[in-house]
Design an enzyme around this catalytic site. Structure first.
Site, PDB file in Angstrom:
ATOM      1  N   ARG A 145      -2.278  -6.415  -8.254  1.00 30.26           N
ATOM      2  CA  ARG A 145      -1.137  -7.289  -7.985  1.00 30.26           C
ATOM      3  C   ARG A 145      -1.069  -8.415  -9.012  1.00 30.26           C
ATOM      4  O   ARG A 145      -0.230  -8.438  -9.875  1.00 30.26           O
ATOM      5  CB  ARG A 145      -1.226  -7.861  -6.569  1.00 30.26           C
ATOM      6  CG  ARG A 145      -1.076  -6.812  -5.485  1.00 30.26           C
ATOM      7  CD  ARG A 145      -1.578  -7.287  -4.163  1.00 30.26           C
ATOM      8  NE  ARG A 145      -2.979  -7.643  -4.239  1.00 30.26           N
ATOM      9  CZ  ARG A 145      -3.732  -7.975  -3.205  1.00 30.26           C
ATOM     10  NH1 ARG A 145      -3.198  -8.037  -2.019  1.00 30.26           N
ATOM     11  NH2 ARG A 145      -5.000  -8.254  -3.356  1.00 30.26           N
ATOM     12  N   LYS A 147     -17.266  -6.366   8.870  1.00 34.00           N
ATOM     13  CA  LYS A 147     -16.243  -7.315   8.391  1.00 34.00           C
ATOM     14  C   LYS A 147     -15.331  -7.781   9.529  1.00 34.00           C
ATOM     15  O   LYS A 147     -14.363  -8.490   9.307  1.00 34.00           O
ATOM     16  CB  LYS A 147     -15.373  -6.625   7.335  1.00 34.00           C
ATOM     17  CG  LYS A 147     -15.784  -6.875   5.890  1.00 34.00           C
ATOM     18  CD  LYS A 147     -14.741  -6.235   5.000  1.00 34.00           C
ATOM     19  CE  LYS A 147     -14.644  -6.734   3.608  1.00 34.00           C
ATOM     20  NZ  LYS A 147     -13.541  -6.035   2.885  1.00 34.00           N
ATOM     21  N   HIS A 189       0.841  -1.209   0.000  1.00 27.13           N
ATOM     22  CA  HIS A 189       0.000   0.000   0.000  1.00 27.13           C
ATOM     23  C   HIS A 189       0.874   1.256   0.000  1.00 27.13           C
ATOM     24  O   HIS A 189       0.624   2.211  -0.728  1.00 27.13           O
ATOM     25  CB  HIS A 189      -0.883   0.054   1.260  1.00 27.13           C
ATOM     26  CG  HIS A 189      -1.919  -1.016   1.366  1.00 27.13           C
ATOM     27  ND1 HIS A 189      -2.070  -1.783   2.494  1.00 27.13           N
ATOM     28  CD2 HIS A 189      -2.890  -1.417   0.514  1.00 27.13           C
ATOM     29  CE1 HIS A 189      -3.082  -2.607   2.340  1.00 27.13           C
ATOM     30  NE2 HIS A 189      -3.603  -2.419   1.135  1.00 27.13           N
ATOM     31  N   SER A 228      -3.217  -7.741   3.173  1.00 24.92           N
ATOM     32  CA  SER A 228      -3.425  -7.550   4.617  1.00 24.92           C
ATOM     33  C   SER A 228      -3.866  -8.872   5.260  1.00 24.92           C
ATOM     34  O   SER A 228      -3.479  -9.185   6.388  1.00 24.92           O
ATOM     35  CB  SER A 228      -4.498  -6.484   4.859  1.00 24.92           C
ATOM     36  OG  SER A 228      -4.095  -5.264   4.310  1.00 24.92           O
TER      37      SER A 228
HETATM   38  O1  PNS Z   1      -9.048  -3.007   0.445  1.00 25.29           O
HETATM   39  P1  PNS Z   1     -10.330  -3.519  -0.110  1.00 25.29           P
HETATM   40  O2  PNS Z   1     -11.134  -4.188   0.989  1.00 25.29           O
HETATM   41  O3  PNS Z   1     -10.152  -4.390  -1.320  1.00 25.29           O
HETATM   42  O4  PNS Z   1     -11.163  -2.207  -0.579  1.00 25.29           O
HETATM   43  C1  PNS Z   1     -12.455  -2.349  -1.094  1.00 25.29           C
HETATM   44  C2  PNS Z   1     -13.159  -0.970  -1.207  1.00 25.29           C
HETATM   45  C3  PNS Z   1     -13.113  -0.219   0.097  1.00 25.29           C
HETATM   46  C4  PNS Z   1     -12.461  -0.148  -2.271  1.00 25.29           C
HETATM   47  C5  PNS Z   1     -14.617  -1.247  -1.667  1.00 25.29           C
HETATM   48  O5  PNS Z   1     -15.177  -2.232  -0.858  1.00 25.29           O
HETATM   49  C6  PNS Z   1     -15.498  -0.006  -1.606  1.00 25.29           C
HETATM   50  O6  PNS Z   1     -15.323   0.922  -2.362  1.00 25.29           O
HETATM   51  N1  PNS Z   1     -16.463  -0.018  -0.661  1.00 25.29           N
HETATM   52  C7  PNS Z   1     -17.364   1.093  -0.456  1.00 25.29           C
HETATM   53  C8  PNS Z   1     -18.807   0.710  -0.799  1.00 25.29           C
HETATM   54  C9  PNS Z   1     -19.034   0.815  -2.290  1.00 25.29           C
HETATM   55  O7  PNS Z   1     -18.890   1.852  -2.897  1.00 25.29           O
HETATM   56  N2  PNS Z   1     -19.398  -0.346  -2.878  1.00 25.29           N
HETATM   57  C10 PNS Z   1     -19.592  -0.461  -4.302  1.00 25.29           C
HETATM   58  C11 PNS Z   1     -18.263  -0.705  -4.988  1.00 25.29           C
HETATM   59  S1  PNS Z   1     -18.501  -1.088  -6.662  1.00 25.29           S
END
Ligand code: PNS
Length: 161
Positions: free
Chosen positions: A92, A43, A19, A130
């Site tokens: 990745r 979560k 990150h 993570s």
């Molecule tokens: O680190 P991660 O868990 O892969 O990040 C995922 C994240 C936070 C980018 C994604 O879950 C997100 O944007 N969540 C917010 C809710 C949202 O907008 N959902 C629709 C996404 S298409």
């Protein structure tokens, strides 16, 4: 001209060197990078959103071009609130592609002004996540060099408690 603000969203539970590598790569590309930590208590994260925000702030401290905030709800709504049009995500391996592709296209459908930009981390971190950091650490493995020292200390404190 208005500032080019990019949002780097994620769970960051915890933030790792992959990150941080993406953050460093973004800094010369945008006027401001906003690291956006998802508020996702359902979560069952290891670190609370406040802890994650505070840790990342300490790691990017003193850099006016990088801010750290938490958000809940839709990412595209947060983007509108902060006046950003670019989402940055790390990519990745091929296995990331399907999930990222779905998210990018859904976000575009929800808000056509939003574009998603993918960045490749340094090769050393291409396998890092993570989830793996937590698993290896709590099973007694050594994650030195994969997370910043501050995160290592906080992981150790969590294991002791
Ligand atoms: O680190 P991660 O868990 O892969 O990040 C995922 C994240 C936070 C980018 C994604 O879950 C997100 O944007 N969540 C917010 C809710 C949202 O907008 N959902 C629709 C996404 S298409």
């Amino acid at each position: 001209m208005s500032k080019r603000i990019a949002v780097y969203p994620g769970s960051f539970d915890p933030i790792h060197n992959g990150h941080l590598d993406i953050i460093e790569r973004c800094r010369p590309l945008f006027d401001e990078l906003l690291v956006a930590v998802l508020y996702n208590e359902e979560k069952k994260p290891l670190f609370s959103v406040e802890e994650r925000v505070e840790t990342i702030r300490e790691l990017v401290d003193g850099r006016g071009d990088c801010r750290v905030e938490s958000f809940s709800g839709l990412l595209v709504d947060f983007m509108d609130r902060v006046g950003a049009r670019v989402v940055v995500r790390g990519l990745r391996a091929v296995s990331d592609f399907e999930y990222e592709f779905q998210m990018a296209l859904m976000n575009r459908r929800l808000n056509p002004r939003v574009e998603t930009v993918y960045m490749m981390p340094k090769e050393d971190y291409i396998y890092l996540s993570s989830r793996l950091v937590k698993e290896v650490h709590f099973l007694g493995g050594d994650v030195t060099g994969l997370v910043p020292d501050l995160v290592l200390e906080r992981l150790r404190a969590r294991r002791r408690s």
